[in-house]
Enzyme design. Sequence first.
Site, PDB file in Angstrom:
ATOM      1  N   ALA A   1       0.867  -1.178   0.000  1.00  0.00           N
ATOM      2  CA  ALA A   1       0.000   0.000   0.000  1.00  0.00           C
ATOM      3  C   ALA A   1       0.903   1.227   0.000  1.00  0.00           C
ATOM      4  O   ALA A   1       2.067   1.155   0.386  1.00  0.00           O
ATOM      5  CB  ALA A   1      -0.862  -0.013   1.248  1.00  0.00           C
TER       6      ALA A   1
ATOM      7  N   GLY B   1       0.871  -5.203   0.860  1.00  0.00           N
ATOM      8  CA  GLY B   1      -0.260  -5.238  -0.065  1.00  0.00           C
ATOM      9  C   GLY B   1       0.132  -5.780  -1.431  1.00  0.00           C
ATOM     10  O   GLY B   1      -0.717  -6.300  -2.160  1.00  0.00           O
TER      11      GLY B   1
ATOM     12  N   GLU C   1      -0.228  -9.317  -1.133  1.00  0.00           N
ATOM     13  CA  GLU C   1      -1.659  -9.618  -0.982  1.00  0.00           C
ATOM     14  C   GLU C   1      -2.385  -9.581  -2.327  1.00  0.00           C
ATOM     15  O   GLU C   1      -3.296 -10.375  -2.569  1.00  0.00           O
ATOM     16  CB  GLU C   1      -2.290  -8.641   0.017  1.00  0.00           C
TER      17      GLU C   1
ATOM     18  N   GLU D   1       4.266  -5.704   7.239  1.00  0.00           N
ATOM     19  CA  GLU D   1       3.427  -4.699   7.914  1.00  0.00           C
ATOM     20  C   GLU D   1       3.729  -4.576   9.397  1.00  0.00           C
ATOM     21  O   GLU D   1       3.604  -3.511   9.986  1.00  0.00           O
ATOM     22  CB  GLU D   1       1.938  -5.037   7.726  1.00  0.00           C
TER      23      GLU D   1
HETATM   24  N1  3HC Z   1       4.574   3.514   0.197  1.00  0.00           N
HETATM   25  C1  3HC Z   1       5.044   4.744  -0.098  1.00  0.00           C
HETATM   26  N2  3HC Z   1       6.327   5.007  -0.394  1.00  0.00           N
HETATM   27  C2  3HC Z   1       7.178   3.974  -0.402  1.00  0.00           C
HETATM   28  C3  3HC Z   1       6.771   2.664  -0.093  1.00  0.00           C
HETATM   29  C4  3HC Z   1       5.397   2.448   0.210  1.00  0.00           C
HETATM   30  N3  3HC Z   1       4.914   1.227   0.489  1.00  0.00           N
HETATM   31  N4  3HC Z   1       7.841   1.851  -0.154  1.00  0.00           N
HETATM   32  C5  3HC Z   1       8.884   2.622  -0.502  1.00  0.00           C
HETATM   33  N5  3HC Z   1       8.489   3.907  -0.645  1.00  0.00           N
HETATM   34  C6  3HC Z   1       9.321   5.044  -1.068  1.00  0.00           C
HETATM   35  C7  3HC Z   1      10.406   5.372  -0.058  1.00  0.00           C
HETATM   36  O1  3HC Z   1       9.920   6.248   0.919  1.00  0.00           O
HETATM   37  C8  3HC Z   1      11.455   5.994  -0.933  1.00  0.00           C
HETATM   38  O2  3HC Z   1      11.054   7.320  -1.192  1.00  0.00           O
HETATM   39  P1  3HC Z   1      12.136   8.481  -1.413  1.00  0.00           P
HETATM   40  O3  3HC Z   1      12.933   8.070  -2.585  1.00  0.00           O
HETATM   41  O4  3HC Z   1      11.283   9.670  -1.621  1.00  0.00           O
HETATM   42  O5  3HC Z   1      12.934   8.522  -0.138  1.00  0.00           O
HETATM   43  C9  3HC Z   1      11.342   5.241  -2.240  1.00  0.00           C
HETATM   44  O6  3HC Z   1      10.033   4.647  -2.230  1.00  0.00           O
HETATM   45  C10 3HC Z   1      12.366   4.154  -2.417  1.00  0.00           C
HETATM   46  O7  3HC Z   1      12.358   3.316  -1.259  1.00  0.00           O
HETATM   47  P2  3HC Z   1      13.698   2.717  -0.644  1.00  0.00           P
HETATM   48  O8  3HC Z   1      14.684   3.797  -0.451  1.00  0.00           O
HETATM   49  O9  3HC Z   1      13.290   1.910   0.528  1.00  0.00           O
HETATM   50  O10 3HC Z   1      14.177   1.793  -1.852  1.00  0.00           O
HETATM   51  P3  3HC Z   1      14.908   0.395  -1.828  1.00  0.00           P
HETATM   52  O11 3HC Z   1      15.136   0.074  -3.238  1.00  0.00           O
HETATM   53  O12 3HC Z   1      16.037   0.410  -0.872  1.00  0.00           O
HETATM   54  O13 3HC Z   1      13.835  -0.651  -1.223  1.00  0.00           O
HETATM   55  C11 3HC Z   1      11.677  -1.690  -0.950  1.00  0.00           C
HETATM   56  C12 3HC Z   1      12.645  -0.940  -1.904  1.00  0.00           C
HETATM   57  C13 3HC Z   1      12.299  -3.033  -0.550  1.00  0.00           C
HETATM   58  C14 3HC Z   1      10.389  -1.916  -1.684  1.00  0.00           C
HETATM   59  C15 3HC Z   1      11.469  -0.835   0.318  1.00  0.00           C
HETATM   60  O14 3HC Z   1      11.119   0.472  -0.082  1.00  0.00           O
HETATM   61  C16 3HC Z   1      10.416  -1.309   1.266  1.00  0.00           C
HETATM   62  O15 3HC Z   1      10.666  -2.193   2.060  1.00  0.00           O
HETATM   63  N6  3HC Z   1       9.209  -0.675   1.210  1.00  0.00           N
HETATM   64  C17 3HC Z   1       8.184  -0.833   2.180  1.00  0.00           C
HETATM   65  C18 3HC Z   1       7.508  -2.169   2.108  1.00  0.00           C
HETATM   66  C19 3HC Z   1       6.364  -2.220   3.104  1.00  0.00           C
HETATM   67  O16 3HC Z   1       6.516  -1.983   4.283  1.00  0.00           O
HETATM   68  N7  3HC Z   1       5.191  -2.554   2.592  1.00  0.00           N
HETATM   69  C20 3HC Z   1       4.040  -2.671   3.407  1.00  0.00           C
HETATM   70  C21 3HC Z   1       3.228  -1.449   3.319  1.00  0.00           C
HETATM   71  S1  3HC Z   1       1.805  -1.505   4.315  1.00  0.00           S
HETATM   72  C22 3HC Z   1       0.700  -2.391   3.417  1.00  0.00           C
HETATM   73  O17 3HC Z   1       0.992  -2.820   2.338  1.00  0.00           O
HETATM   74  C23 3HC Z   1      -0.652  -2.540   4.018  1.00  0.00           C
HETATM   75  C24 3HC Z   1      -1.452  -3.583   3.338  1.00  0.00           C
HETATM   76  O18 3HC Z   1      -1.381  -4.786   4.063  1.00  0.00           O
HETATM   77  C25 3HC Z   1      -2.899  -3.158   3.222  1.00  0.00           C
END
Ligand code: 3HC
Length: 690
Positions: free
Chosen positions: A60, A99, A102, A122
């Site tokens: 998400a 997500g 998912e 998450e």
């Molecule tokens: N939402 C919004 N922005 C996100 C994001 C997300 N899920 N994931 C990454 N970003 C943004 C970062 O803030 C960063 O922004 P910036 O360049 O402006 O600083 C940019 O994307 C690049 O991210 P990284 O620097 O982390 O890039 P990497 O290449 O090192 O890593 C990744 C990529 C492995 C995908 C890592 O970004 C990551 O782990 N992301 C988060 C994953 C996560 O926690 N997902 C769960 C979200 S909650 C959810 O999905 C709820 C659902 O169950 C309903």
Amino acid sequence: MVRTAVNEGVLVATIDNPPVNALSADVRRGLVEALRNAAADPQVSALVITSSGKTFIAGADISEFGKPPQSPTFPELIQALEESPKPVVAAINGAALGGGLEVALACHARVAAPGAKLGLPEVKLGLIPGAGGTQRLPRLIGAATAFRMMRDGEPVGAAAARDLGIVDIVADSDLLVTASMHAREMARNGSRPAARDRRDRITEEDRAAFEALVKETARQMKEMPNVAALVETVRAVFDRAFDDGVALEREHFLRLIEDDRSKALRYVFFAERETSRVPGLSKDTQARPLRRAAVVGAGTMGGGIAICFANAGIPVTLIETSEEALARGIARIEQTYDASVRRGTLSPEEKQRRLGLIAGRAGLEAAADADIVVEAVFEDMAVKTSIFGDLDRITAPGAILATNTSYLDVNEIAAATRRPEDVIGLHFFSPANVMRLLEVVRAERTSSEVVATALSLGRALGKIPVVVGVCFGFVGNRMLSKRTVAAERLLTAGALPHEVDAAVTDFGFRMGPFAMADLAGLDIGWRTRKSLGQKAPVADALCEANRLGQKAGKGYYVYPEGARSGERDPEVERLIEKVSSELGIKRRSFTPDEIVERLLYPMVNEGARILDEGIAARTGDIDVIWLNGYGWPAWRGGPMYWADQVGLAKIADRLEAFAAETGDDSLRPAPLLRRLADEGRTFASLGGER
Ligand code: 3HC
């Protein structure tokens, strides 16, 4: 945001939402539209969903959380996928997280590229999966394994995902071709399996394994509401119908989004990424290539730093003054690797390979071919300047000369060379091969290119590098010193070590300041105080009584043979009372809340000064330092974030009171804190302004 193309009866929907294909409202809309078009198009028999770039879907869009939901919502998208009358195959080209996974789980099949990673992280944001993950994943791979994945939040690789049963095929050749062929075959066979219909993996045995894991998780459940919610939702897999389980998950998810701990963890997620945006450094600033490193000093710190280089595949020369010191250093490195082999986290072959990257040499001349040298000798300016003078002469032009000093003036060290633009501080934290924080100390004349190189090196070493300016103790230790003074003051005023430590661990730190001091050894601080002409009556008295901490079997606590942690010692308590009476202080008791205020508000105050002086670029940088170097509990977001939640006016008023009571003017609110407090503002409201 979502491009579509039809190829031999398969509609391929490609998500294109850089940088990580987060599922923003536009992407959700694009996917639902693609599903609708596919359903209506007689030429289309099946769908493939994939993404451009190196990520499949990062989940998400975290920045949308807390804003009004936009249609189609995540659950609406998931439902549309699962109910698609034509089979949908996820072609997972890269990381499928949260997500993102998912979405894939709601598809009818999953084909992954060999390098893809799949996970539900998450939990790290104080949440649980909120789009059916808690119900679908257990049905595919069993509740116990799924629970473990969701509790730890760690992703698995494509092959492991196939073995577990998350992925149907790992595509050795072209991902899209393989996924499309699979989709066509499913359409031909009329096959549209949905995870929700599976019951085979949910058995009595699986329930027992799951409950055993839950027992193991008791502490986390108590600390974090999302972990408790995760247990409850996964348990529903056994007891409730699928739709009820999903409804329960949604209820928890929406509640957790509003939880302060999750808000703090989401703040941390962005703060950690923001540290890479360094004022004065553009994205085009080129980092220098670092092919070889050298570390001067084979003590615990130098050895740990050498391990960091070897672990990242960078050959490193470890330099000492004598063969004996070198042998001791190398032996310590081997012991560290042996411990990893015993724990099963490192194979014996990999240990040998990494050891092979570390060469021990006596004499600084061995640094001649290094592109970067990290000096890690003891904290003595004369020794350091002499080493830097020599390194300047020995190393090639363009080689970066870094110091691991924790306190000393990097400008002065740089001035000992003819290349101050190539000199920088790289402050590792002990144990250097474990701790993720790296303070990158930018001195007055350090070039942007060298800062950029240090940042990219930090990331290559698996660290979180944070750029700071030169001052005594930089950001972390400078703030810590305020807590140390406050902790000593609490003892003389009437608290006992175990009371202070308990208040701090109840706050969420893993260790209190006195247990920590015992672990680190009391003599280091003693030596520093002596050199600065400072006094700490209790700590000094302990050192004089040879109570130097755990290594001496006694410090603030006593450590009987075999004891895992320290025990209260009446002798120490008598000693503290004696100090109080000598100082003419009438001892009184302190509540845990008061202890926390007295320890942490002075740190926040120092953080405000650090900001004002530009030693840290942002409050987020200070928070990231405390989270990754000093064990600040992540769910409290770091000291500056926490201060905003407490309220700056309250903190400023309490600091005024502490200053009046102790006569210590350094406790007066810093001008920045006072101003923000008076204006009813927060540190966060500063943004880039100062
Ligand atoms: N939402 C919004 N922005 C996100 C994001 C997300 N899920 N994931 C990454 N970003 C943004 C970062 O803030 C960063 O922004 P910036 O360049 O402006 O600083 C940019 O994307 C690049 O991210 P990284 O620097 O982390 O890039 P990497 O290449 O090192 O890593 C990744 C990529 C492995 C995908 C890592 O970004 C990551 O782990 N992301 C988060 C994953 C996560 O926690 N997902 C769960 C979200 S909650 C959810 O999905 C709820 C659902 O169950 C309903």
